[in-house]
Design a protein around this motif. Structure first.
Motif, PDB file in Angstrom:
ATOM      1  N   THR A  86     100.678  88.014  73.255  1.00 13.69           N
ATOM      2  CA  THR A  86      99.948  89.261  73.438  1.00 13.69           C
ATOM      3  C   THR A  86      99.634  89.424  74.914  1.00 13.69           C
ATOM      4  O   THR A  86      99.053  88.533  75.527  1.00 13.69           O
ATOM      5  N   CYS A 129      98.675  85.945  68.368  1.00 15.81           N
ATOM      6  CA  CYS A 129      98.901  87.260  67.778  1.00 15.81           C
ATOM      7  C   CYS A 129      97.601  88.032  67.930  1.00 15.81           C
ATOM      8  O   CYS A 129      96.595  87.684  67.303  1.00 15.81           O
ATOM      9  N   GLY A 130      97.596  89.036  68.788  1.00 18.40           N
ATOM     10  CA  GLY A 130      96.355  89.697  69.170  1.00 18.40           C
ATOM     11  C   GLY A 130      95.515  90.159  68.005  1.00 18.40           C
ATOM     12  O   GLY A 130      94.299  89.987  67.986  1.00 18.40           O
ATOM     13  N   GLN A 136     103.060  94.714  68.154  1.00 16.09           N
ATOM     14  CA  GLN A 136     102.841  93.488  68.910  1.00 16.09           C
ATOM     15  C   GLN A 136     103.869  92.418  68.536  1.00 16.09           C
ATOM     16  O   GLN A 136     104.509  92.487  67.483  1.00 16.09           O
TER      17      GLN A 136
END
Length: 1780
Positions: free
Chosen positions: A988, A1020-1021, A1081
């Protein structure tokens, strides 16, 4: 005048009339100038002295000034002199004090309060200074009074009593210390009523006979009183209270007293006996003086009653129960009967009882009575022996009790014969057969495998079970347990192994039961036996076994892909050795997938190897069997990679040698090389160097390269020499290409470039120069920031040490100058402004001085909003200085900088002015080759989003590169864009602003911008919960208010924005539009879901991927993902850059059915899966094992493996939903690929687009065309529905276009979602059990509820089958919410979904929703986003959950009963509330407010109340300062006031700077207050957070504008008057005119198309927004800016013109529902049309037809005809102008 002198004298006041005053006067001699003394005598006359004593002394005069005329002697020869005497009067205690009177008299009430002042006696004294003292000298022997010694205040020291003493004669004395005086004070005490009447007795007692009803009322006694206040009138009033007295209705009283005489009478018969009567009646008699208004005295009266025999004996119970033991002896006691007689037992024989049996039971053998009774005691006994319970278990007899008066009462006795163990037990089966799983290794089952039952005629038995030893094979492996209910359970105590041939055929043995409680009881009469047969089932209890657990191989690194390298084998003993084994490679051990293993265990190379990257691969190979659940074993494969000469050598470092200018040829650098290949294989040194033949002629003529093979310890080196002199002012750097060859076979050759820098010499004179400095200050916080050197024109740039810099005049207070280096520092700049500075520069070498240098500094501010919406590009081949510089060294002239050219092109693309574009950060990313990052924001009434800026810029990238000769390698800088560059997994990108600011000094220009950095975070944002939730920055969309609680953050949203963070969750597409949203993302595993509704069989739901076709010689990322409907079926295309995977769902019914459908897309590094509608349409049949084989999932699911070897979806282009901005690039991008998105625009509604649990916001897309926020057309169906008229603000429209329904938000109910639900409060040990009227769906489960609590644990809701083997439980566990469920009725395979990153026991309301589809489950808290969401994603194993309608639904916990009324609630949800409980969308009742609905009934309710409100928690609570009490639900806390935070030392509350969270929108400036904050809004915005647009034109109207408004109003009134006048005249002329047409246009007909509720406003054309007309205007495709009066745009061949969603309209309202079915872009809100002619501005190119107006209803028929005529006239005019 003659001189006057003043003499002072002191007179002893009034001592003697003939006293003489001596005064010494100094008389000045006028002639001689000298003085002589003269003594004068003054006699005091009686007149003077009297006046002095009386007039002044009595007035307490301290000083007296008297004028006195002195006649002087003649011999002095002077005139008379007037003298002033100042006389001081000294007081003397020569007068006694005295009272005004010699006798005082006062009256006092006897209840006068003690210690209060009664009166103040004041004496007088003529003396000025005297202190008087007071005392009582006589008459106060009892010390009743006291007097203040100094004040004279008289007060009581003890109470007065008139009845004891009525007068006091006091003698008082006053003294001034020398003299005394006295007086007398007579006090008369006045009587008050202070004595209540006093009865002559404390208790009056009398006796009368009960039930006497003759001669009433009857006198029974008289009471008398005396009153201590004997001088007052004896007027006493009597009254009664107590038993038998009815105060409100005296007529109902049993007693009466004569108020004046005290005579007491009985008025009614009195009952002595229980239950209605009493033996004694107690009364209280009151006597009140003063005629009933004074004091009260009281006494007691007791009336005793003499008994009469009027009550028969009574048995207290309707039925008595007695017990006897069977086979008992004669005379065994059964029961003791006792009757009650309420008569007086002391009164004769009235209550003496005797007992007898009236109805007995006769023995069937002896014919004698079975029972007898003792007459005196009532004890019932057996009259026979040996009763048998098994023949007769109970008897009933009737007992009579009679008193001495002959009155009788009867009672019934039920006699139970108690059992004894006199019957043998027996099993209910002769042989028990059970099938059970073999045990898994040494793990034994905890549950019994068999439960057996027995039959025994005896009622009470204690059974004991056992397995009979050696009774058969396997008896030692089992054991019998006795259960509480008398059954026996067979449990396994030793492992069972199906693979053992002897055990494979099962076991048979005997079990035994005894009813004596002893399993070894020897008597066979009390035991029974039975056979048990156990059959074994094979389970998957053996792991696959590798023949070799470790393997090692060696391969060359250039081994061919596909070559077999090793065979691996494993076997499994389950299923008789016939288990199928699958082989896998553990992906973590082979991240880049170099190897592949097939089903046979053959390992091959599937990707090229590189020894230099990894010389040894340690691969984990998994063998997985086909059992359920599968078992796995691991083996290790080690692959050693051998080297080959495949790497070219290169120079060992980035050489940048410096060669001074103006120096003759010479050697100036030595170069070394390196090689990645293995030197032990002779694939490296010695190296050979040479100048590249590809070098330019200039390089060849300027430099030479000599190779020295023996240099560098035999590794070889190169020596570079110059061949001529150089001039830095001509060229600063030269790039020399050097060829390096290694010694391998064959040799590898590489070319490296050396940068030769020409050193500067100060060989040029300087000239005056000007410099422009652009400074972007972050939030206006610029302090001590270097902004560049003072500039003069000088080709030399290394000569600073020869120069000196000074101010022309005085230094500027905001700047600081370094005179040695010329560096200018900005000390402080609070506002956006410009500075104009002047300097003098001196050159010591060339002896130049006072050369003028001018510097212009322009300061601009940049805030977080601009940064969050920033666009960005990454440029290769140009450095930051060259990007902003204006001097061209080669052409030696000033030119427009690249930055300025880029800014102009960007403004042209976006359709904004140049001043709206701000390049606020320019930074060099790397130096060789130069790479520069540029960040910029665009403010056009508001900040454009980065999605819009980057998207449009990317679409015009090629044109910009051509115009500016740039190489843009990335638009939208994303450090995660290139796979595995920074992270080996999820990635991210996060843009951060660093300190200090970044300076770029390019001589005549200088740029100071933000120092930014794009940081790749390997997470993983959307799923990164490592940091706590916060309102900084504000996470809420669409002007939502962020609320920060102790354990969570939530958003308070305006109406219409239903997302958890105030997102708009839906969007309508017209079939020729699209929207742009932020890109997806990069996550290692992802889940994307979307819901859609359409009637079109074709349509693109979304696409995210390249916007341009690939370019040659550029690193082009081709990753993309597309979801679309083709021929009514769903299909997915996904490409990680190494090939496209096409997945299609073979749905049985087309998706264009006008219903909502949901698509779920899952992907990881290797596989992707597409699910449709949670597989609700799949046909399933439940089995005991895996259900996969029983279902065809192709109708709802498709899965596949992604082409290797790329593993991530890397995208930084806008996510395009509903359509594409343009499609021409598809032809080149997918030239050799058949898997191409169709790209047809979507028509319908799309909602709930969720990526990794985060909702996308549809309210303000980066770019849009022909779409509108919300699903207005669908919502309109709810509004027009016959049963549902709108869902209001508390509900949403759902269902389908055929059956729209309203779904109420949590906490609301009712047809229109306008009724709030009523919660229930759960006390300790509370629960609700439900009975359902419907059968829940076994495949799909959904339930939701609201709750609030402070408790850390508790079960909220439970559903289960009858045996609780299949269940779903929602509970709070350690303050976290979790849902656990099990679908396997045979074994426990529980799944647990937990929200471990958020606490829910914070006393706040929480909404939770549970969804289950087969084995897939979802838990969503408070809208379900981020850390408030969790899911399982695989359809695997059992899919059904059987929910028992009567015994399987509980709220608050499940009770376990230990007795009929004694229970314990396990996992008790206590001290909390539950609200709005729904199962499958159906409301379940919550008692006590609601106990039943049409769907369910609350059948068991314990400890539930409706009080969910909390009383004030801060009453009587004091917090230690500076904390204050905060009232929470059901508790309080001490904390800082709002807007403050507790300091680290916990001593003070400090102001909380709300500006840190950037609450001000649209460029507003935040000012922190104490507490709170205030926003200073930019032009055109208003509201607390600058979130509202402001109509500037209405803010400051000018006088001409006001005059124009007034004139217009006057004209309008005049026109109205004329029209009304004309209409009246017309009616007068034509009274018979037909008015039906007018009626037709004003009457609403609801049966016609377009009519209904909307017909009332359909004539209001402000509800029909005017579309925007698009015209051709240039080569670029700019952002379309909507003007209030018109709109324009630009079209081109390969790009479709698009329009940005209007963001200026940020009023907190839902998007409007337009009345017509045409598609209008919504920007700014409302129509710009001012007349009906605006309907002529069509939304699309081509002719505009108005025939559709006729379909709107009869009121538009004339309008349609009118426009038809207009169109024909315009066509005629057009043909006249253009005959062609």
């Amino acid at each position: 005048m003659s001189p006057v002198s003043i003499s002072n004298c002191i007179i002893n006041k009034c001592r003697s009339r003939n006293s003489l005053l001596k005064s010494r006067s100094n008389v000045r001699s006028e002639s001689r100038g000298s003085f002589q003394a003269k003594t004068l005598r003054l006699g005091t006359s009686s007149v003077f002295w009297n006046w002095l004593c009386v007039g002044w002394i009595t007035a307490m005069a301290a000083n007296v000034l008297l004028p006195i005329l002195f006649p002087l002697s003649d011999e002095l020869d002077y005139p008379n002199v007037t003298k002033f005497l100042r006389i001081g009067l000294a007081d003397k205690n020569d007068h006694p004090p005295f009272f005004e009177q010699s006798l005082y008299e006062v009256e006092l009430l006897e209840d006068q309060a003690v210690n209060q002042t009664l009166l103040t006696l004041t004496a007088n004294d003529l003396d000025e200074v005297s202190r008087m003292h007071y005392e009582i000298i006589e008459g106060n022997e009892e010390k009743t009074f006291a007097i203040g010694k100094l004040s004279g205040e008289l007060y009581l020291t003890q109470p007065l009593d008139y009845e004891t003493r009525r007068k006091y004669d006091l003698g008082l004395l006053v003294s001034d210390g020398r003299h005394e005086s006295d007086t007398r004070l007579i006090i008369h005490v006045l009587d008050v009523n202070d004595n209540p009447p006093l009865f002559d007795r404390h208790l009056y007692e009398t006796r009368i006979t009960e039930e006497v009803d003759k001669g009433l009322p009857k006198h029974i006694l008289t009471v008398t009183v005396t009153d201590g206040d004997y001088d007052r009138p004896q007027n006493v009033v009597f009254s009664l209270s107590g038993q038998g007295i009815d105060v409100e209705n005296p007529e109902n009283s049993h007693f009466h007293i004569v108020p004046s005489t005290g005579e007491v009478f009985v008025r009614k018969p009195l009952d002595r006996d229980y239950p209605g009567g009493r033996p004694s009646w107690g009364l209280t008699v009151f006597a009140q003086d003063e005629g009933g208004t004074g004091l009260v005295g009281y006494s007691e009266i007791v009336v005793n009653l003499k008994d009469i025999n009027d009550n028969p004996p009574v048995f207290s119970e309707e039925l008595y129960y007695g017990n006897i033991t069977e086979n008992g002896s004669y005379g065994q006691e059964v029961i003791a009967m006792a009757a009650d007689d309420y008569d007086d037992p002391k009164e004769g024989t009235n209550a003496q009882l005797s007992y007898s049996i009236e109805k007995n039971v006769i023995h069937e053998v002896t014919a004698k009575p079975i029972f007898m009774i003792e007459p005196e005691t009532g004890v019932v006994r057996t009259a026979v022996c040996c009763l048998d319970r098994e023949k007769t278990s109970s008897y009933t007899i009737q007992v009579v009790a009679m008193d001495g008066g002959g009155l009788k009462g009867t009672g019934t006795v039920s006699i139970q014969v108690q059992d004894i163990n006199d019957r043998p037990p027996r099993f209910t089966k002769d042989e028990w057969v059970i099938e059970t799983d073999e045990t898994d290794s040494l793990s034994l089952p905890t549950e019994p495998i068999l439960t057996v039952t027995v039959y025994d005629e005896d009622e009470n038995n204690t059974f004991a079970y056992k397995v009979i030893d050696s009774s058969g094979y396997g008896a030692d492996k089992f054991e019998m347990l006795t259960n509480d209910d008398g059954t026996g359970s067979l449990v396994v105590v030793k492992p069972l192994d199906f693979e053992d041939p002897r055990q494979a055929h099962g076991f048979r043995f005997q079990i035994q039961v005894s009813d004596t409680g002893d399993d070894d009881f020897p008597e066979s009469y009390h035991t029974a036996k039975s056979w048990v047969k156990v059959r074994l089932k094979d389970i998957n209890d053996n792991n696959p076994h590798f023949i070799r657990h470790t393997s090692e191989v060696q391969v060359l690194e250039n081994v061919q892909v596909g070559k077999n390298i090793v065979q691996i084998k494993a076997r499994d003993f389950d299923k008789g050795g016939k288990s199928k084994i699958s082989y896998l490679i553990e992906r973590l051990s082979d991240k880049h997938r170099h190897f592949h293993i097939d089903e046979s265990g053959l390992v091959t190379v599937q990707r090229a190897l590189d020894r230099e990257a990894n010389p040894k691969h340690v691969v984990k190979v998994l063998a997985v069997d086909d059992g359920f659940p599968a078992r796995t074993s691991t083996a290790t494969l080690t692959v050693s990679v051998l080297d080959v000469n495949d790497n070219a050598p290169k120079v060992s470092s980035s050489y940048q040698p410096v060669l001074p200018e103006n120096t003759p040829p010479r050697k100036f650098a030595e170069i070394l090389a390196t090689d990645a290949d293995d030197p032990l294989k002779n694939n490296g040194p010695p190296f050979h160097f040479s100048l590249s033949s590809e070098a330019s002629n200039e390089i060849k003529s300027s430099f030479k390269v000599d190779s020295v093979p023996d240099g560098a310890d035999g590794k070889g080196m190169a020596v570079i020499s110059s061949l001529r002199e150089f001039d830095r002012e001509v060229q600063k750097e030269y790039y020399v290409p050097i060829v390096v060859a290694d010694s391998g076979e064959p040799p590898m050759i590489g070319t490296s470039t050396i940068t030769v820098i020409i050193g500067d010499d100060n060989d040029n004179i300087m000239k005056s120069g000007t410099k422009d400095v652009l400074f972007y200050s972050y939030k206006g916080r610029a302090h001590d920031t270097q902004i560049g050197n003072v500039y003069v024109w000088d080709p030399d740039d290394w000569d600073v040490e020869d120069k000196k810099f000074t101010w022309v005049r005085h230094p500027h207070p905001n700047f600081r100058l370094d005179e040695e280096t010329g560096m200018l520092t900005l000390k402080y700049a609070a506002s956006e402004t410009s500075y104009h500075l002047k300097f003098n520069v001196h050159d010591n070498r060339h002896l130049q001085s006072n050369i003028e240098a001018k510097v212009t500094v322009k300061v601009k501010h940049i805030d977080d909003t601009a940064i969050q919406n920033a666009g960005s590009i990454r440029i290769q081949g140009i450095g930051e200085t060259e990007f902003i510089g204006k001097w061209n060294y080669r052409k030696r002239e000033y030119m427009k900088s690249v930055a300025d050219n880029f800014k102009e092109n960007l403004a042209e693309i976006l359709g904004v002015s140049l001043n709206d574009v701000h390049l606020f950060s320019i930074q060099l990313k790397q130096s060789k080759p130069p790479v520069t990052d540029v960040f910029f924001s665009v403010f056009d009434s508001e900040y454009l989003s980065s999605v819009e800026i980057n998207g449009l810029l990317l679409m015009h990238k090629k044109e910009i590169e051509r115009r500016l000769s740039l190489n843009i390698i990335m638009v939208g800088i994303n450090e995660c864009f290139y796979e595995n560059l920074h992270c080996d997994g999820s990635c991210t990108s996060k843009l951060e602003v660093l300190k200090p600011h970044h300076l770029i000094d390019a001589n005549s220009t200088s740029f100071v911008g933000l120092q930014t950095k794009v940081i790749p975070e390997c997470v993983c944002g959307a799923r990164d919960f490592s940091t706590e939730e916060s309102c900084r920055p504000n996470p809420c969309y669409n002007n939502g208010q962020c609320i920060e609680e102790e354990s969570s953050v939530y958003c308070l949203c305006p109406d219409g924005y239903d997302g958890p963070r105030c997102q708009m969750l839906s969007r309508t597409f017209s079939g020729n539009g699209f929207v742009w949203l932020p890109p997806l993302q990069t996550c290692e595993s992802s889940h994307l879901s979307v819901e859609f509704l359409t009637t079109d069989p074709e349509g693109l739901i979304f696409y995210n991927g390249p916007l341009l076709s690939p370019e040659k010689n550029k690193n082009f990322v081709t990753d993309f993902i597309a979801l679309e409907i083709v021929n009514g079926k769903l299909r997915l295309l996904i490409n990680f850059g190494s090939g496209t995977l096409l997945l299609g769902v073979n749905n049985s019914e087309p998706l264009n059915d006008g219903r909502w459908h949901r698509a779920d897309i899952f992907w990881d590094k290797e596989e992707a899966r597409l699910d449709l509608d949670y597989c609700m349409d799949v046909k399933l049949s439940e089995t005991e094992s895996n259900m996969e084989e029983a279902a065809d999932f192709s109708v709802c699911q498709s899965r596949g493996r992604l082409p290797p070897f790329n593993e991530y979806l890397n995208i930084n282009t806008p996510l395009q939903v509903g359509g594409l901005a343009h499609t021409t690039f598809f032809k080149t991008m997918f030239r050799n690929n058949n898997n191409v998105p169709a790209g047809k625009p979507f028509q319908g509604c799309i909602k709930n687009l969720i990526m990794n649990s985060q909702f996308y916001d549809f309210a303000h897309p980066g770019l849009q065309r022909n779409s509108e926020a919300g699903c207005s057309q669908f919502t309109k169906l709810c509004n027009n529905n016959a049963t549902v008229v709108g869902c209001g603000t508390n509900g949403i429209c759902d269902g389908s276009i055929h059956e729209p329904v309203c779904l109420c938000h949590p906490g609301w109910t009712g047809l229109y979602c306008d009724e709030s639900t009523v919660p229930s409060y759960f006390e300790e040990n509370s629960y609700i059990k439900y009975s359902l009227s419907f059968k829940p769906n076994p495949f799909h489960t959904s339930f939701q509820l609201r709750f609030r609590t402070w408790e850390e644990n508790g079960e909220l809701f439970r559903i289960s089958d009858l045996l609780e083997q299949e269940y779903g439980i929602l509970e709070i566990q350690d303050s976290h919410l979790q849902f656990r469920y099990n679908l396997d009725s045979v074994s426990l395979t529980e799944e647990v979904l937990c929200l471990s990153s958020i606490f829910v026991n914070n006393g706040e309301w929480h909404d939770v929703k549970i969804l289950r589809y087969g084995s897939v489950a979802i838990i969503a808290l408070d809208g379900g986003e981020g850390r408030k969401y969790n899911e399982t994603s695989k359809f695997f194993g059992h899919m059904f959950m059987d929910i028992d309608k009567q015994e399987g639904v509980f709220a608050g916990g499940q009770a376990e009963y230990s007795n009929v009324n004694i229970f314990t609630v396990h996992n008790d949800y206590k001290f909390g509330c539950i609200d709005d409980l729904r199962l499958e969308g159906k409301t379940l009742p919550l008692p006590p407010s609601l106990s039943g609905t049409q769907w369910a009934q609350a059948t068991v309710i314990h400890n539930i109340s409706s009080e969910c409100t909390s009383p004030s928690q801060c009453l009587n609570i004091t917090c230690i300062a500076p904390l204050i009490c905060k009232d929470l639900w059901m508790k309080h806390e001490c904390g800082c006031p709002e807007g403050t935070l507790l300091s680290k030392d916990n001593r003070v509350c400090l102001d909380h700077d709300e500006c840190l969270s950037s609450p001000c929108k649209n460029g507003g400036i935040c000012h922190n207050l104490q507490p709170s904050y205030i926003c200073q809004c930019s032009h055109g915005y208003t509201g607390p957070n600058c979130e509202l647009t402001q109509d500037i034109s209405t803010l400051n109207p000018s006088m001409p504008a006001l005059a124009a408004v007034v004139v217009c109003v006057i004209i309008i009134f005049a026109l109205v008057f004329v029209i009304i006048f004309c209409l009246r005249r017309k009616r007068q002329r034509s009274p018979k005119d037909n008015t039906s047409n007018m009626k037709q246009e004003t009457t609403v007909k609801y049966k016609e198309k377009g009519d209904g509720e909307g017909e009332v406003t359909i004539l209001d054309l402000t509800a029909l927004p005017a579309p925007n007309v698009v015209t051709n205007g240039g080569n670029f495709i700019p952002r379309i800016v909507q003007d209030k009066s018109s709109s324009s745009g630009i079209t081109s061949v390969d790009v479709v013109v698009c329009k940005r969603e209007g963001k200026k309209s940020v009023t907190l309202q839902k998007p409007p529902n337009w009345e017509d079915l045409r598609n209008y872009a919504y920007e700014g809100g409302g129509s710009t049309a001012s007349s009906l002619s605006s309907l002529g501005s069509g939304t699309d190119s081509g002719e505009q037809s108005f025939e559709y107006l006729a379909s709107w209803g009869p009121c538009f028929l004339r309008l349609a005809a009118l426009y038809a005529e207009c169109d024909s006239e315009e066509d005629d005019e057009e043909r006249a102008r253009d005959p062609s």
